[in-house]
Design a protein around this motif. Structure first.
Motif, PDB file in Angstrom:
ATOM      1  N   SER A 129      35.854 -35.941  29.293  1.00 51.13           N
ATOM      2  CA  SER A 129      37.321 -35.802  29.375  1.00 51.13           C
ATOM      3  C   SER A 129      37.832 -34.909  28.250  1.00 51.13           C
ATOM      4  O   SER A 129      37.394 -35.022  27.108  1.00 51.13           O
ATOM      5  N   LEU A 130      38.810 -34.121  28.599  1.00 47.96           N
ATOM      6  CA  LEU A 130      39.407 -33.227  27.599  1.00 47.96           C
ATOM      7  C   LEU A 130      40.387 -34.023  26.742  1.00 47.96           C
ATOM      8  O   LEU A 130      41.114 -34.865  27.242  1.00 47.96           O
ATOM      9  N   PHE A 152      39.090 -28.502  38.418  1.00 41.26           N
ATOM     10  CA  PHE A 152      38.027 -29.353  37.843  1.00 41.26           C
ATOM     11  C   PHE A 152      38.746 -30.504  37.156  1.00 41.26           C
ATOM     12  O   PHE A 152      38.589 -30.703  35.952  1.00 41.26           O
ATOM     13  N   GLY A 180      38.696 -33.752  36.862  1.00 38.76           N
ATOM     14  CA  GLY A 180      38.073 -34.873  36.147  1.00 38.76           C
ATOM     15  C   GLY A 180      39.039 -36.038  36.026  1.00 38.76           C
ATOM     16  O   GLY A 180      39.621 -36.481  37.018  1.00 38.76           O
ATOM     17  N   SER A 181      39.278 -36.495  34.785  1.00 40.38           N
ATOM     18  CA  SER A 181      40.153 -37.646  34.579  1.00 40.38           C
ATOM     19  C   SER A 181      41.637 -37.285  34.606  1.00 40.38           C
ATOM     20  O   SER A 181      42.489 -38.159  34.467  1.00 40.38           O
ATOM     21  N   SER A 226      43.404 -34.982  32.512  1.00 40.34           N
ATOM     22  CA  SER A 226      44.122 -34.732  31.240  1.00 40.34           C
ATOM     23  C   SER A 226      45.111 -33.573  31.342  1.00 40.34           C
ATOM     24  O   SER A 226      46.239 -33.671  30.841  1.00 40.34           O
ATOM     25  N   ASP A 233      38.549 -31.934  42.532  1.00 38.48           N
ATOM     26  CA  ASP A 233      37.273 -32.139  41.834  1.00 38.48           C
ATOM     27  C   ASP A 233      36.210 -32.331  42.910  1.00 38.48           C
ATOM     28  O   ASP A 233      36.505 -32.753  44.028  1.00 38.48           O
ATOM     29  N   LEU A 234      34.973 -32.034  42.547  1.00 39.16           N
ATOM     30  CA  LEU A 234      33.866 -32.157  43.511  1.00 39.16           C
ATOM     31  C   LEU A 234      33.624 -33.609  43.907  1.00 39.16           C
ATOM     32  O   LEU A 234      33.178 -33.888  45.013  1.00 39.16           O
ATOM     33  N   TYR A 235      33.922 -34.526  42.993  1.00 40.66           N
ATOM     34  CA  TYR A 235      33.526 -35.927  43.215  1.00 40.66           C
ATOM     35  C   TYR A 235      34.716 -36.843  43.514  1.00 40.66           C
ATOM     36  O   TYR A 235      35.746 -36.768  42.835  1.00 40.66           O
ATOM     37  N   ASP A 276      35.069 -28.601  46.501  1.00 37.89           N
ATOM     38  CA  ASP A 276      34.174 -27.774  45.687  1.00 37.89           C
ATOM     39  C   ASP A 276      34.940 -26.508  45.306  1.00 37.89           C
ATOM     40  O   ASP A 276      35.494 -25.831  46.167  1.00 37.89           O
ATOM     41  N   VAL A 277      34.951 -26.237  44.032  1.00 38.78           N
ATOM     42  CA  VAL A 277      35.718 -25.079  43.561  1.00 38.78           C
ATOM     43  C   VAL A 277      35.210 -23.775  44.202  1.00 38.78           C
ATOM     44  O   VAL A 277      35.955 -22.809  44.341  1.00 38.78           O
ATOM     45  N   ASN A 337      39.349 -26.789  32.777  1.00 37.60           N
ATOM     46  CA  ASN A 337      38.138 -26.648  31.967  1.00 37.60           C
ATOM     47  C   ASN A 337      36.905 -26.966  32.808  1.00 37.60           C
ATOM     48  O   ASN A 337      36.618 -28.120  33.094  1.00 37.60           O
TER      49      ASN A 337
HETATM   50  C1  LIG Z   1      34.522 -30.661  31.936  1.00 41.62           C
HETATM   51  S1  LIG Z   1      34.922 -31.685  33.258  1.00 41.62           S
HETATM   52  C2  LIG Z   1      36.652 -31.610  33.331  1.00 41.62           C
HETATM   53  C3  LIG Z   1      37.262 -32.657  32.496  1.00 41.62           C
HETATM   54  C4  LIG Z   1      38.732 -32.840  32.718  1.00 41.62           C
HETATM   55  N1  LIG Z   1      39.502 -31.729  32.212  1.00 41.62           N
HETATM   56  C5  LIG Z   1      39.162 -34.150  32.064  1.00 41.62           C
HETATM   57  O1  LIG Z   1      39.928 -34.130  31.120  1.00 41.62           O
HETATM   58  O2  LIG Z   1      38.642 -35.204  32.455  1.00 41.62           O
HETATM   59  C6  LIG Z   1      34.409 -30.790  34.635  1.00 41.62           C
HETATM   60  C7  LIG Z   1      34.730 -31.444  35.967  1.00 41.62           C
HETATM   61  O3  LIG Z   1      34.303 -30.523  36.967  1.00 41.62           O
HETATM   62  C8  LIG Z   1      33.809 -31.251  38.077  1.00 41.62           C
HETATM   63  N2  LIG Z   1      32.959 -30.313  38.837  1.00 41.62           N
HETATM   64  C9  LIG Z   1      31.698 -29.919  38.584  1.00 41.62           C
HETATM   65  N3  LIG Z   1      31.285 -29.004  39.491  1.00 41.62           N
HETATM   66  C10 LIG Z   1      32.337 -28.816  40.350  1.00 41.62           C
HETATM   67  C11 LIG Z   1      32.549 -27.998  41.484  1.00 41.62           C
HETATM   68  N4  LIG Z   1      31.596 -27.203  41.941  1.00 41.62           N
HETATM   69  N5  LIG Z   1      33.758 -28.050  42.080  1.00 41.62           N
HETATM   70  C12 LIG Z   1      34.738 -28.858  41.621  1.00 41.62           C
HETATM   71  N6  LIG Z   1      34.592 -29.674  40.559  1.00 41.62           N
HETATM   72  C13 LIG Z   1      33.414 -29.650  39.922  1.00 41.62           C
HETATM   73  C14 LIG Z   1      33.121 -32.444  37.460  1.00 41.62           C
HETATM   74  O4  LIG Z   1      33.091 -33.510  38.385  1.00 41.62           O
HETATM   75  C15 LIG Z   1      34.000 -32.740  36.247  1.00 41.62           C
HETATM   76  O5  LIG Z   1      34.967 -33.735  36.568  1.00 41.62           O
END
Ligand SMILES: C[S@@+](CC[C@H](N)C(=O)[O-])C[C@H]1O[C@@H](n2cnc3c(N)ncnc32)[C@H](O)[C@@H]1O
Length: 372
Positions: free
Chosen positions: A196-197, A222, A224-225, A227, A245-247, A273-274, A292
């Protein structure tokens, strides 16, 4: 002890020329200066003397106060780009050797009128440089001196007074930390993966996009959580927020975190997927993408980052409006820079280095070229 009680006491004791240090991550000093200046303008407060990186200290901003500390305190406490607020008492160059003797001797010369009988205290030390000692040694040496001078007890958790001793290469700062906890710890996230950022870095990214509070469409692909979406939502009430986000667990986690901040109604979240962003969002749709991507330090050493960035730029260029901004952190920054300079539909508006612990990613502010 209440922070504000100490602030009032300081103002009453040291009536003139207080120096206040704000701490942040290296690379965000200008962001702090700009945020502070903007906030002061909104309440028409006399401009203060602000110095970024005083004595070359990364991650520090110094204010020489022209108005009272209690007047400016509420503004300082609302800053989103900082960790701590410190009343600066002494700053000096360290000699070649014997730092652990020199630091207590400087501390001995300070009056420290707030160390009234019976108060609990702690020393917090930060150290950067190639010294042979660690921050614990600084804490011990300074703590011993305070213990000898005042009838007060050390309490690392429940202290009234937190004396800050920061050693930065051959410089030392001694101050009184006025904030009990880092102002960057502002979210109580139920979903908080390790990656998480930090909120103040998310703030810096949103700030660097330099966009107005209008009904703009902003994406974090992307997320994630969440932020970046949380910061953007709090600072810009008129922005429409999108996250992907991918997940699925990240999407659910981000939703829950945004809900805790009462922002869930303003955000649309999608599992995507990005590298297929154009399947999920219309072309020329977003005013800005602030994000990020994974740094790829441990997880995917063999990943072809040039290819990843190339596809990322291609996809984001489709969904961004002409003139739209792409603000992103990148660890493999030279690969990204080469791609932008040589091949893509973007131009670099700003490129700066950030310090996040041992990592030094670059913050890119790119703009989609209007006519190709
Ligand atoms: C560095 S983290 C981002 C953290 C986020 N800014 C936070 O504060 O929680 C990168 C995120 O990219 C996602 N990710 C990875 N590969 C991806 C893809 N191909 N497409 C979309 N999301 C992806 C991961 O699941 C992860 O949540």
């Amino acid at each position: 002890m209440e922070e504000y009680e100490l602030v009032k006491e300081l103002e009453a004791t040291f009536d003139e020329n207080l120096q206040i240090l704000l701490t942040t991550n290296g690379g965000l000093e200008k962001v702090v200066e700009e945020e502070l200046t903007e906030r002061l303008e909104t309440i028409d407060l006399q401009p203060q003397q602000i110095k970024t990186r005083p004595l070359g200290y990364d991650g520090h901003v110094l204010i020489e106060l022209k108005s009272g500390l209690t007047t400016i305190w509420p503004i300082l406490k609302q800053l989103r780009s900082i960790h701590h607020i410190i009343f600066l008492m002494d700053s000096f160059s360290l000699p070649q050797a014997d730092h652990l003797v020199h630091i207590p001797s400087r501390l001995k010369q300070l009056a420290l009128p707030f160390m009234k009988a019976g108060r609990t205290f702690r020393i917090t030390a930060n150290r950067t440089g190639n010294q042979r000692y660690g921050s614990m040694d600084v804490q011990r040496a300074a703590g011993q001196l305070i213990d000898e001078r005042f009838p007060c007890a050390v309490d690392l958790e429940q202290h009234d007074i937190n004396i800050r001793v920061d050693v930065y290469k051959n410089q030392c700062l001694i101050g009184l930390q006025l904030t009990n906890t880092s102002l960057a710890n502002r979210y109580n996230r139920s979903y908080r993966p390790r990656i998480s950022l930090k909120p103040h870095i998310a703030y810096g990214m949103v700030h660097e996009a330099n966009l107005p509070n209008e009904s703009l469409k902003i994406l974090d692909p992307f997320c994630g959580s969440g932020s970046i979406l949380m910061e953007a939502g709090h600072i810009y009430p008129d922005w429409d927020l999108y996250g992907s986000d991918l997940y699925q667990n990240a999407i659910e986690g981000a939703y829950n975190n945004l809900k805790r901040e009462n922002l869930e109604g303003r955000v649309e979240l999608r599992q995507a997927d990005v590298l297929e962003l154009h399947h999920y969002f219309n072309a020329d749709f977003f005013d800005a993408i602030i994000t990020n991507p994974p740094y790829g330090i441990k997880l995917s050493r063999n990943k072809d980052y040039a290819l990843f960035y190339k596809n990322l730029l291609k996809e984001t260029a489709i969904v961004l409006k002409p003139g739209g901004k792409l603000v992103m952190l990148a660890m493999k920054w030279s690969q990204l820079k080469n791609l932008v300079v040589n091949k893509t539909q973007f131009t670099i508006r700003k490129l700066s280095r950030l310090e996040t612990g041992d990592l030094h990613p670059r913050l890119f502010v790119l703009e989609k070229i209007k006519e190709v």
